[in-house]
Write an enzyme that holds these catalytic residues in place. Structure first.
Site, PDB file in Angstrom:
ATOM      1  N   SER A   1       0.841  -1.195   0.000  1.00 20.16           N
ATOM      2  CA  SER A   1       0.000   0.000   0.000  1.00 20.16           C
ATOM      3  C   SER A   1       0.875   1.244   0.000  1.00 20.16           C
ATOM      4  O   SER A   1       1.693   1.445   0.905  1.00 20.16           O
ATOM      5  CB  SER A   1      -0.880   0.012   1.244  1.00 20.16           C
ATOM      6  OG  SER A   1      -1.438   1.304   1.409  1.00 20.16           O
TER       7      SER A   1
ATOM      8  N   ASP B   1      -4.888   3.607  -1.937  1.00 22.97           N
ATOM      9  CA  ASP B   1      -5.976   3.964  -1.028  1.00 22.97           C
ATOM     10  C   ASP B   1      -6.512   5.347  -1.359  1.00 22.97           C
ATOM     11  O   ASP B   1      -5.829   6.350  -1.155  1.00 22.97           O
ATOM     12  CB  ASP B   1      -5.468   3.938   0.423  1.00 22.97           C
ATOM     13  CG  ASP B   1      -5.182   2.536   0.905  1.00 22.97           C
ATOM     14  OD1 ASP B   1      -6.108   1.714   0.894  1.00 22.97           O
ATOM     15  OD2 ASP B   1      -4.026   2.265   1.281  1.00 22.97           O
TER      16      ASP B   1
ATOM     17  N   GLY C   1      -8.720   4.031   7.180  1.00 17.81           N
ATOM     18  CA  GLY C   1      -8.373   5.447   7.305  1.00 17.81           C
ATOM     19  C   GLY C   1      -6.890   5.710   7.472  1.00 17.81           C
ATOM     20  O   GLY C   1      -6.391   6.713   6.974  1.00 17.81           O
ATOM     21  N   PHE C   2      -6.188   4.807   8.154  1.00 15.69           N
ATOM     22  CA  PHE C   2      -4.790   5.086   8.461  1.00 15.69           C
ATOM     23  C   PHE C   2      -3.954   3.815   8.394  1.00 15.69           C
ATOM     24  O   PHE C   2      -4.450   2.728   8.707  1.00 15.69           O
ATOM     25  CB  PHE C   2      -4.663   5.693   9.865  1.00 15.69           C
ATOM     26  CG  PHE C   2      -5.428   6.981  10.002  1.00 15.69           C
ATOM     27  CD1 PHE C   2      -4.858   8.185   9.599  1.00 15.69           C
ATOM     28  CD2 PHE C   2      -6.731   6.982  10.472  1.00 15.69           C
ATOM     29  CE1 PHE C   2      -5.579   9.371   9.676  1.00 15.69           C
ATOM     30  CE2 PHE C   2      -7.455   8.164  10.563  1.00 15.69           C
ATOM     31  CZ  PHE C   2      -6.883   9.370  10.163  1.00 15.69           C
ATOM     32  N   GLY C   3      -2.694   3.983   8.028  1.00 13.26           N
ATOM     33  CA  GLY C   3      -1.753   2.880   8.073  1.00 13.26           C
ATOM     34  C   GLY C   3      -1.199   2.725   9.491  1.00 13.26           C
ATOM     35  O   GLY C   3      -1.419   3.576  10.358  1.00 13.26           O
TER      36      GLY C   3
ATOM     37  N   MET D   1     -11.517  -5.817   5.894  1.00 14.83           N
ATOM     38  CA  MET D   1     -10.662  -4.867   6.603  1.00 14.83           C
ATOM     39  C   MET D   1     -10.349  -5.417   7.986  1.00 14.83           C
ATOM     40  O   MET D   1     -11.255  -5.812   8.730  1.00 14.83           O
ATOM     41  CB  MET D   1     -11.364  -3.506   6.747  1.00 14.83           C
ATOM     42  CG  MET D   1     -11.512  -2.703   5.469  1.00 14.83           C
ATOM     43  SD  MET D   1      -9.956  -2.273   4.658  1.00 14.83           S
ATOM     44  CE  MET D   1      -9.078  -1.370   5.939  1.00 14.83           C
TER      45      MET D   1
ATOM     46  N   HIS E   1      -8.430   0.843  -3.738  1.00 14.02           N
ATOM     47  CA  HIS E   1      -9.302   0.681  -2.576  1.00 14.02           C
ATOM     48  C   HIS E   1      -9.963   2.030  -2.330  1.00 14.02           C
ATOM     49  O   HIS E   1      -9.325   2.959  -1.838  1.00 14.02           O
ATOM     50  CB  HIS E   1      -8.464   0.231  -1.374  1.00 14.02           C
ATOM     51  CG  HIS E   1      -9.230   0.094  -0.098  1.00 14.02           C
ATOM     52  ND1 HIS E   1      -8.613  -0.053   1.123  1.00 14.02           N
ATOM     53  CD2 HIS E   1     -10.569   0.068   0.156  1.00 14.02           C
ATOM     54  CE1 HIS E   1      -9.539  -0.155   2.069  1.00 14.02           C
ATOM     55  NE2 HIS E   1     -10.729  -0.064   1.511  1.00 14.02           N
TER      56      HIS E   1
ATOM     57  N   MET F   1      -9.084   8.138  -0.361  1.00 14.73           N
ATOM     58  CA  MET F   1      -9.891   8.546   0.806  1.00 14.73           C
ATOM     59  C   MET F   1     -10.406   9.957   0.593  1.00 14.73           C
ATOM     60  O   MET F   1      -9.676  10.819   0.108  1.00 14.73           O
ATOM     61  CB  MET F   1      -9.029   8.525   2.069  1.00 14.73           C
ATOM     62  CG  MET F   1      -8.362   7.199   2.353  1.00 14.73           C
ATOM     63  SD  MET F   1      -7.475   7.276   3.920  1.00 14.73           S
ATOM     64  CE  MET F   1      -6.613   5.698   3.884  1.00 14.73           C
TER      65      MET F   1
ATOM     66  N   GLY G   1      -2.706  -4.076   9.229  1.00  7.62           N
ATOM     67  CA  GLY G   1      -1.915  -4.814  10.204  1.00  7.62           C
ATOM     68  C   GLY G   1      -1.293  -6.084   9.680  1.00  7.62           C
ATOM     69  O   GLY G   1      -0.909  -6.963  10.458  1.00  7.62           O
TER      70      GLY G   1
ATOM     71  N   ASP H   1      -6.598  -6.342   4.578  1.00  8.31           N
ATOM     72  CA  ASP H   1      -5.947  -5.024   4.597  1.00  8.31           C
ATOM     73  C   ASP H   1      -5.977  -4.483   6.018  1.00  8.31           C
ATOM     74  O   ASP H   1      -7.053  -4.279   6.581  1.00  8.31           O
ATOM     75  CB  ASP H   1      -6.718  -4.104   3.633  1.00  8.31           C
ATOM     76  CG  ASP H   1      -6.102  -2.719   3.481  1.00  8.31           C
ATOM     77  OD1 ASP H   1      -5.001  -2.480   4.007  1.00  8.31           O
ATOM     78  OD2 ASP H   1      -6.736  -1.882   2.814  1.00  8.31           O
TER      79      ASP H   1
ATOM     80  N   GLY I   1       1.204  -2.036   4.080  1.00  5.44           N
ATOM     81  CA  GLY I   1       1.728  -0.683   3.892  1.00  5.44           C
ATOM     82  C   GLY I   1       2.959  -0.445   4.729  1.00  5.44           C
ATOM     83  O   GLY I   1       4.083  -0.454   4.220  1.00  5.44           O
ATOM     84  N   SER I   2       2.758  -0.268   6.035  1.00  3.64           N
ATOM     85  CA  SER I   2       3.906   0.062   6.882  1.00  3.64           C
ATOM     86  C   SER I   2       4.925  -1.071   6.919  1.00  3.64           C
ATOM     87  O   SER I   2       6.132  -0.813   7.002  1.00  3.64           O
ATOM     88  CB  SER I   2       3.443   0.433   8.295  1.00  3.64           C
ATOM     89  OG  SER I   2       2.562  -0.536   8.803  1.00  3.64           O
TER      90      SER I   2
ATOM     91  N   MET J   1     -12.102   4.365  -0.398  1.00  6.43           N
ATOM     92  CA  MET J   1     -12.755   4.670   0.887  1.00  6.43           C
ATOM     93  C   MET J   1     -13.440   6.012   0.724  1.00  6.43           C
ATOM     94  O   MET J   1     -13.014   7.033   1.263  1.00  6.43           O
ATOM     95  CB  MET J   1     -11.701   4.685   1.997  1.00  6.43           C
ATOM     96  CG  MET J   1     -11.276   3.291   2.418  1.00  6.43           C
ATOM     97  SD  MET J   1      -9.683   3.273   3.238  1.00  6.43           S
ATOM     98  CE  MET J   1      -8.619   3.272   1.803  1.00  6.43           C
TER      99      MET J   1
ATOM    100  N   HIS K   1      -1.371  -1.343  -4.150  1.00  7.17           N
ATOM    101  CA  HIS K   1      -2.645  -1.016  -3.502  1.00  7.17           C
ATOM    102  C   HIS K   1      -2.705   0.503  -3.306  1.00  7.17           C
ATOM    103  O   HIS K   1      -1.848   1.089  -2.652  1.00  7.17           O
ATOM    104  CB  HIS K   1      -2.705  -1.748  -2.161  1.00  7.17           C
ATOM    105  CG  HIS K   1      -3.970  -1.577  -1.400  1.00  7.17           C
ATOM    106  ND1 HIS K   1      -5.096  -2.346  -1.619  1.00  7.17           N
ATOM    107  CD2 HIS K   1      -4.301  -0.736  -0.392  1.00  7.17           C
ATOM    108  CE1 HIS K   1      -6.057  -1.982  -0.784  1.00  7.17           C
ATOM    109  NE2 HIS K   1      -5.602  -0.996  -0.026  1.00  7.17           N
TER     110      HIS K   1
HETATM  111  C1  DX5 Z   1      -6.059   1.742   5.730  1.00  9.20           C
HETATM  112  C2  DX5 Z   1      -5.687   1.357   4.335  1.00  9.20           C
HETATM  113  C3  DX5 Z   1      -4.567   0.413   4.242  1.00  9.20           C
HETATM  114  C4  DX5 Z   1      -3.271   0.844   4.884  1.00  9.20           C
HETATM  115  C5  DX5 Z   1      -2.767  -0.371   5.588  1.00  9.20           C
HETATM  116  O1  DX5 Z   1      -7.339   2.270   5.729  1.00  9.20           O
HETATM  117  O2  DX5 Z   1      -6.781   0.790   3.650  1.00  9.20           O
HETATM  118  O3  DX5 Z   1      -4.354  -0.017   2.895  1.00  9.20           O
HETATM  119  O4  DX5 Z   1      -2.295   1.310   3.998  1.00  9.20           O
HETATM  120  O5  DX5 Z   1      -1.667  -0.018   6.332  1.00  9.20           O
HETATM  121  P1  DX5 Z   1      -0.841  -1.070   7.220  1.00  9.20           P
HETATM  122  O6  DX5 Z   1      -0.403  -2.172   6.310  1.00  9.20           O
HETATM  123  O7  DX5 Z   1       0.276  -0.248   7.747  1.00  9.20           O
HETATM  124  O8  DX5 Z   1      -1.786  -1.559   8.291  1.00  9.20           O
HETATM  125 ZN    ZN Z   2      -6.424  -0.139   1.719  1.00  8.53          ZN
END
Ligand code: DX5
Ligand code: ZN
Length: 223
Positions: A8, A33, A140-142, A135, A64, A35, A175, A173, A195-196, A66, A31
């Site tokens: 991501s 995102d 909303g956040f990584g 999900m 994705h 938003m 964690g 998606d 992502g992270s 959102m 991926h």
């Molecule tokens: C969160 C996003 C994810 C995000 C995941 O709403 O949809 O795609 O990037 O981040 P990680 O992999 O760090 O949990």
């Molecule tokens: Zn996502």
């Protein structure tokens, strides 16, 4: 089917996006995102930026969305060259109509569920969707921690897919990392967004390979 690893770019450096896209050339999809600061309390990017990402990315796009009013906006994203467009079940009035419209535009149609949304209403509709996105954090956040309680939802979806004979993928998606991916794979997911874990790694290429290996073997590692 071997595990698919979709980094991501929410955790990439948005000022150096082309560099950070090239860095994941060994991944299966990127991926992206989208938003809108309404469906989720965060704002990322929209149509013109997605279009440029599609032009320069070394791998196909997994969008994705959102965003609210997916019925209005998702078809516009399908026209930009993405391979897959996923909208949220909570943001559409007519999921089957929207999925059919996306497919008619030549993209894979995915439907996403917030953690508190049940998968059961979708189980009789599996052939209408190319992918269900479970999900495993609040969108909303990584960088949030994986919600363990989502594993049974993944298992129920996998069981229903097998019973129906549908070719629907299960994406997870939120964690996803070395210490969670094995049991997510064992529960039945086959597409992994990270992502992270990927962009925070010392070697992005090594991390993608490590995640792929753990998913394929269904084993967790200590991150
Ligand atoms: C969160 C996003 C994810 C995000 C995941 O709403 O949809 O795609 O990037 O981040 P990680 O992999 O760090 O949990
Ligand atoms: Zn996502």
């Amino acid at each position: 089917m071997p595990a698919l690893i979709n980094p991501s770019i929410l955790s990439a450096d948005f000022v150096n996006l082309e560099r950070d896209l090239q860095a994941i050339a060994a991944a299966d999809f990127v991926h992206v995102d989208v938003m809108d600061n309404h469906f989720v309390p965060n704002l990322t990017l929209g149509l013109p930026v997605v279009k440029r990402i599609a032009e320069v990315s070394p791998v196909p796009l997994d969008l994705h969305l959102m965003i609210e009013d997916a019925d209005r906006w998702a078809p516009e994203y399908a026209a930009l060259g993405a391979a897959s467009v996923t909208f949220h079940a909570e943001a559409t009035q007519a999921p089957v109509r929207l999925a059919r419209e996306l497919r008619s535009r030549g993209v894979r149609a995915g439907i996403a569920l917030r953690p508190a949304s049940p998968v059961e209403p979708l189980l009789d509709l599996l052939p209408e969707f190319d992918m269900i996105l479970v999900m495993t954090v609040e969108p909303g956040f990584g960088g949030q921690s994986f919600i363990e309680g989502m594993l049974p939802k993944i298992r129920r979806a996998r069981r229903a897919i097998e019973e129906s004979g549908a070719d629907t993928w299960i994406q997870v998606d939120g964690g996803v990392a070395r210490d969670t991916i094995g049991r997510i794979a064992q529960a039945g997911a086959n597409v992994f967004v990270a992502g992270s874990a990927v962009y925070g790694a010392e070697s992005i290429a090594d991390e993608i390979a490590a995640l792929r290996g753990l998913a394929d073997s269904g084993a967790d590692a200590n991150a």
